[in-house]
Design an enzyme around this catalytic site. Structure first.
Site, PDB file in Angstrom:
ATOM      1  N   CYS A 225       0.892  -1.409   0.099  1.00  0.00           N
ATOM      2  CA  CYS A 225       0.199  -0.107   0.101  1.00  0.00           C
ATOM      3  C   CYS A 225       0.837   1.085  -0.120  1.00  0.00           C
ATOM      4  O   CYS A 225       1.741   1.440  -0.750  1.00  0.00           O
ATOM      5  CB  CYS A 225      -0.969  -0.088   1.036  1.00  0.00           C
ATOM      6  SG  CYS A 225      -2.377   1.121   1.045  1.00  0.00           S
TER       7      CYS A 225
ATOM      8  N   HIS B 105      -3.421  -4.926  -0.322  1.00  0.00           N
ATOM      9  CA  HIS B 105      -3.075  -5.421   1.198  1.00  0.00           C
ATOM     10  C   HIS B 105      -3.037  -6.878   1.156  1.00  0.00           C
ATOM     11  O   HIS B 105      -4.094  -7.460   1.001  1.00  0.00           O
ATOM     12  CB  HIS B 105      -4.132  -4.742   2.059  1.00  0.00           C
ATOM     13  CG  HIS B 105      -4.181  -3.257   2.465  1.00  0.00           C
ATOM     14  ND1 HIS B 105      -3.096  -2.772   3.359  1.00  0.00           N
ATOM     15  CD2 HIS B 105      -4.744  -2.454   1.965  1.00  0.00           C
ATOM     16  CE1 HIS B 105      -3.184  -1.362   3.369  1.00  0.00           C
ATOM     17  NE2 HIS B 105      -4.007  -1.064   2.663  1.00  0.00           N
TER      18      HIS B 105
ATOM     19  N   GLU C 106      -2.010  -8.817   3.272  1.00  0.00           N
ATOM     20  CA  GLU C 106      -2.143  -9.229   4.635  1.00  0.00           C
ATOM     21  C   GLU C 106      -3.754  -9.681   4.943  1.00  0.00           C
ATOM     22  O   GLU C 106      -3.967 -10.260   5.764  1.00  0.00           O
ATOM     23  CB  GLU C 106      -1.768  -8.527   5.811  1.00  0.00           C
ATOM     24  CG  GLU C 106      -2.196  -7.158   5.851  1.00  0.00           C
ATOM     25  CD  GLU C 106      -1.795  -5.940   4.953  1.00  0.00           C
ATOM     26  OE1 GLU C 106      -2.168  -4.855   5.024  1.00  0.00           O
ATOM     27  OE2 GLU C 106      -0.879  -6.389   3.817  1.00  0.00           O
TER      28      GLU C 106
END
EC number: 4.3.2.10
Length: 195
Positions: A77, A177, A179
């Site tokens: 990001c 993202h 994650e």
């Protein structure tokens, strides 16, 4: 394996920690330059605003350290955007690992920021996308983007085609993202840890 997560004033660190916990790897969240230099892998995450984030990195000397790292680095990001040369967000000079400009989305039809799941497509060999489908869905939240350029390894289309992933030497970067991108994101992180 020693994993270091860069500690600075851009959020979303908890999600990165949870993702690494799920995979079962240990990590340190740190702004200690010696720990970052000695780590086997470095993750540079972020949610925030470019000029504020860069100011904090400069206070700690991390703006000088990060571009000099020799081990694999994964930026996500705003971390990816800060590795570029310059951002239109508050006219911010960034770290210049990728010699490209970060632009603001302009659209009268589509909502800005770009928020939600969108597909990415590899356009160059990219070890981070090994084992993924040709059009994998990942989660984005951003108002600024990196145009497609020679460092682009995967692209996404929202308003126009833009860089979903970048790669140069030991630096790997994702606009989305990883994650919080489900199994696809987990595979991308696992692929990075396997480099």
């Amino acid at each position: 394996m020693d994993i270091a997560i860069v500690k600075y004033n851009a959020g979303n660190v908890a999600s990165v920690m949870y993702a690494l916990d799920r995979i079962g790897v240990k990590y340190q969240w740190t702004d200690d330059t010696s720990i970052l230099q000695q780590a086997d892998k470095v993750i540079f995450p972020g949610v925030g605003e470019a000029s504020t984030a860069m100011a904090h990195l400069k206070e700690k000397g991390l703006d000088q350290l990060i571009p000099q790292l020799k081990q694999p680095v994964l930026a996500t990001c705003i971390g990816m955007q800060l590795l570029c040369k310059h951002s239109e967000e508050n006219d911010t000079t960034c770290m210049g690992v990728f010699d490209v400009e970060v632009k603001r989305f302009q659209s009268s039809d589509l909502k800005i920021p770009h928020v939600g799941w969108n597909s990415i497509r590899a356009i160059q060999d990219n070890p981070l996308m090994e084992g993924l489908k040709p059009e994998e869905f990942v989660y984005f939240v951003h108002s600024y983007y990196v145009p497609v350029n020679p460092f682009t390894t995967a692209e996404c289309n929202y308003v126009q085609p833009f860089s979903a992933m970048l790669h140069r030497d030991n630096f790997y970067a994702a606009q989305f993202h990883a994650e919080i991108s489900g199994m696809a994101g987990q595979r991308i992180i696992e692929n990075f840890l396997a480099i």
